[in-house]
Design an enzyme around this catalytic site. Structure first.
Site, PDB file in Angstrom:
ATOM      1  N   LYS A 144    -127.553 146.742 -20.777  1.00 17.56           N
ATOM      2  CA  LYS A 144    -128.697 145.830 -20.907  1.00 17.56           C
ATOM      3  C   LYS A 144    -129.497 146.098 -22.179  1.00 17.56           C
ATOM      4  O   LYS A 144    -130.000 145.163 -22.803  1.00 17.56           O
ATOM      5  CB  LYS A 144    -129.589 145.934 -19.668  1.00 17.56           C
ATOM      6  N   TYR A 163    -125.403 150.410 -16.571  1.00 13.95           N
ATOM      7  CA  TYR A 163    -126.190 149.166 -16.590  1.00 13.95           C
ATOM      8  C   TYR A 163    -127.313 149.224 -17.632  1.00 13.95           C
ATOM      9  O   TYR A 163    -127.527 148.270 -18.381  1.00 13.95           O
ATOM     10  CB  TYR A 163    -126.755 148.963 -15.186  1.00 13.95           C
TER      11      TYR A 163
HETATM   12  N1  LIG Z   1    -132.485 140.434  -9.749  1.00  4.80           N
HETATM   13  C1  LIG Z   1    -133.202 141.100 -10.644  1.00  4.80           C
HETATM   14  O1  LIG Z   1    -134.335 141.521 -10.404  1.00  4.80           O
HETATM   15  C2  LIG Z   1    -132.640 141.346 -12.022  1.00  4.80           C
HETATM   16  C3  LIG Z   1    -133.365 142.175 -12.876  1.00  4.80           C
HETATM   17  C4  LIG Z   1    -132.922 142.382 -14.155  1.00  4.80           C
HETATM   18  C5  LIG Z   1    -131.759 141.755 -14.573  1.00  4.80           C
HETATM   19  N2  LIG Z   1    -131.049 140.974 -13.730  1.00  4.80           N
HETATM   20  C6  LIG Z   1    -129.824 140.349 -14.235  1.00  4.80           C
HETATM   21  O2  LIG Z   1    -129.779 138.987 -13.879  1.00  4.80           O
HETATM   22  C7  LIG Z   1    -128.416 138.592 -13.734  1.00  4.80           C
HETATM   23  C8  LIG Z   1    -128.220 137.932 -12.371  1.00  4.80           C
HETATM   24  O3  LIG Z   1    -128.477 138.882 -11.355  1.00  4.80           O
HETATM   25  P1  LIG Z   1    -128.804 138.490  -9.834  1.00  4.80           P
HETATM   26  O4  LIG Z   1    -129.960 139.327  -9.442  1.00  4.80           O
HETATM   27  O5  LIG Z   1    -128.853 137.018  -9.656  1.00  4.80           O
HETATM   28  O6  LIG Z   1    -127.528 139.139  -9.110  1.00  4.80           O
HETATM   29  P2  LIG Z   1    -126.455 138.540  -8.134  1.00  4.80           P
HETATM   30  O7  LIG Z   1    -125.583 139.694  -7.779  1.00  4.80           O
HETATM   31  O8  LIG Z   1    -127.081 137.760  -7.024  1.00  4.80           O
HETATM   32  O9  LIG Z   1    -125.651 137.497  -9.040  1.00  4.80           O
HETATM   33  C9  LIG Z   1    -124.753 137.896 -10.035  1.00  4.80           C
HETATM   34  C10 LIG Z   1    -123.621 136.890 -10.052  1.00  4.80           C
HETATM   35  O10 LIG Z   1    -122.735 137.257 -11.111  1.00  4.80           O
HETATM   36  C11 LIG Z   1    -121.424 137.070 -10.609  1.00  4.80           C
HETATM   37  N3  LIG Z   1    -120.475 137.887 -11.363  1.00  4.80           N
HETATM   38  C12 LIG Z   1    -120.281 139.229 -11.305  1.00  4.80           C
HETATM   39  N4  LIG Z   1    -119.325 139.611 -12.153  1.00  4.80           N
HETATM   40  C13 LIG Z   1    -118.883 138.470 -12.763  1.00  4.80           C
HETATM   41  C14 LIG Z   1    -117.909 138.191 -13.748  1.00  4.80           C
HETATM   42  N5  LIG Z   1    -117.170 139.163 -14.319  1.00  4.80           N
HETATM   43  N6  LIG Z   1    -117.738 136.906 -14.136  1.00  4.80           N
HETATM   44  C15 LIG Z   1    -118.464 135.909 -13.597  1.00  4.80           C
HETATM   45  N7  LIG Z   1    -119.410 136.110 -12.673  1.00  4.80           N
HETATM   46  C16 LIG Z   1    -119.622 137.367 -12.265  1.00  4.80           C
HETATM   47  C17 LIG Z   1    -121.486 137.472  -9.141  1.00  4.80           C
HETATM   48  O11 LIG Z   1    -120.378 136.948  -8.421  1.00  4.80           O
HETATM   49  C18 LIG Z   1    -122.826 136.888  -8.752  1.00  4.80           C
HETATM   50  O12 LIG Z   1    -122.720 135.582  -8.261  1.00  4.80           O
HETATM   51  C19 LIG Z   1    -127.582 139.847 -13.956  1.00  4.80           C
HETATM   52  O13 LIG Z   1    -127.172 139.914 -15.305  1.00  4.80           O
HETATM   53  C20 LIG Z   1    -128.567 140.944 -13.666  1.00  4.80           C
HETATM   54  O14 LIG Z   1    -128.208 142.151 -14.271  1.00  4.80           O
HETATM   55  C21 LIG Z   1    -131.459 140.761 -12.440  1.00  4.80           C
END
Ligand SMILES: NC(=O)c1ccc[n+]([C@@H]2O[C@H](COP(=O)([O-])OP(=O)(O)OC[C@H]3O[C@@H](n4cnc5c(N)ncnc54)[C@H](O)[C@@H]3O)[C@@H](O)[C@H]2O)c1
Length: 288
Positions: free
Chosen positions: A152, A148
């Site tokens: 990223k 990851y």
């Molecule tokens: N939550 C945080 O604090 C945080 C921090 C840094 C980065 N992010 C990034 O933000 C983004 C969203 O994360 P989140 O926290 O909402 O997580 P989450 O797990 O709630 O949502 C991620 C979504 O992506 C979908 N997904 C996974 N693989 C997929 C694919 N191959 N094609 C289409 N959809 C797919 C999942 O079904 C899910 O609905 C991600 O890229 C994550 O890495 C989140």
């Protein structure tokens, strides 16, 4: 912010941050194509958008998402590559499958979706917006996140590269670095005291930059808007009450030696360089 007339694709928008981005873009007037493995139709129905389910990573899915925007709404203005998945393990336990799934979803998914968007936006000739998604793990490294963190960090490097390549076409490319309480963060051990809380204390919202997904969505709306036409190649953090700008990696010290360096000469000076920290560093969480 008014996004009337703009058409956006948000990947991974069936829940979490992606859903919040899709809702906020639609609330600002954009028409939105909602992608996810599951839940896309429900979100599309809720915001009056179009669902385009499927797994990002492949060129076929990326092209289908752009096609969904063009066939439903005639154009594409904004691509938000948010879809993501975790497979955390320390290096020596990480399998090829753990590595490949995370890289395919984040890094390859961002590449294929942004490429398909760039082709369409260049054809339209009216500029556009690509918003890619980094993470503190990518900025600093994080224990257990080989796959990851690398993906990223690579995504932020994409933004810096594509900002140059797409500048002439008036397509801006920025990386957001969000932090929010979602399925992805609610299992992080230091946040166990937050489970079940409806509201987070100011310390968490400010110092940990942690709130709900809706706290991150205004940055995506801003970057999608005409107001952000001059903003490109940036890595911008958002979460809770905090908005931040990340530096580009920079030399923090240097020495010069006529004719180049020997290993002994490096050993002599290296101790005077300030050692750079590794890992995401957060203040202690004391909610007592
Ligand atoms: N939550 C945080 O604090 C945080 C921090 C840094 C980065 N992010 C990034 O933000 C983004 C969203 O994360 P989140 O926290 O909402 O997580 P989450 O797990 O709630 O949502 C991620 C979504 O992506 C979908 N997904 C996974 N693989 C997929 C694919 N191959 N094609 C289409 N959809 C797919 C999942 O079904 C899910 O609905 C991600 O890229 C994550 O890495 C989140």
């Amino acid at each position: 912010m008014n996004l009337d007339g703009k058409v956006a694709v948000v990947t991974g928008a069936g829940r979490g941050l992606g859903r919040a981005y899709a809702e906020a873009l639609a609330a600002a007037g954009a028409r939105v194509v909602v992608n996810d493995l599951e839940g896309a139709q429900e979100v599309a129905d809720a915001i009056g958008g179009v669902a385009a389910p499927g797994a990002v990573g492949s060129t076929e899915t990326a092209e289908a998402l752009v096609e969904a925007a063009v066939s439903a709404y005639g154009r594409l203005d904004v691509m938000v590559t948010n879809a993501g998945v975790l497979r955390d393990k320390v290096l020596w336990k990480m399998t090829d499958e753990d590595f490949d799934l995370v890289v395919a979803t984040h890094l390859r998914g961002t590449f294929t979706c942004a490429r398909a968007a760039a082709i369409r936006m260049r054809e339209q000739g009216e500029g556009g917006r690509i918003v890619v998604v980094g993470s503190p793990a990518g900025q600093y490294g994080n224990f257990g996140q080989t796959n990851y963190a690398a993906a990223k960090a690579g995504i932020v490097a994409f933004a810096r590269t594509w900002a140059m390549e797409l500048g002439r076409a008036n397509v801006t490319v920025n990386a957001i670095v969000p932090t929010a309480w979602t399925k992805m963060t609610e299992t992080i051990p230091i946040y166990a005291p937050l489970v079940g809380r409806d509201e987070f204390p100011p310390e968490v919202r400010r110092e940990h930059a942690l709130g709900g997904p809706e706290d991150c969505a205004p940055l995506v709306v801003y970057l999608a808007s005409d107001a952000a036409a001059g903003v490109t190649g940036q890595a911008i953090g958002i979460g809770g009450d905090r908005l931040s700008l990340y530096s580009h990696p920079a030399e923090v010290a240097h020495e010069l030696r006529d004719g180049g360096w020997t290993a002994d000469a490096i050993a002599e000076v290296f101790g005077s360089f300030p050692a750079q920290p590794v890992g995401v560093r957060l203040p202690e969480l004391d909610l007592s």
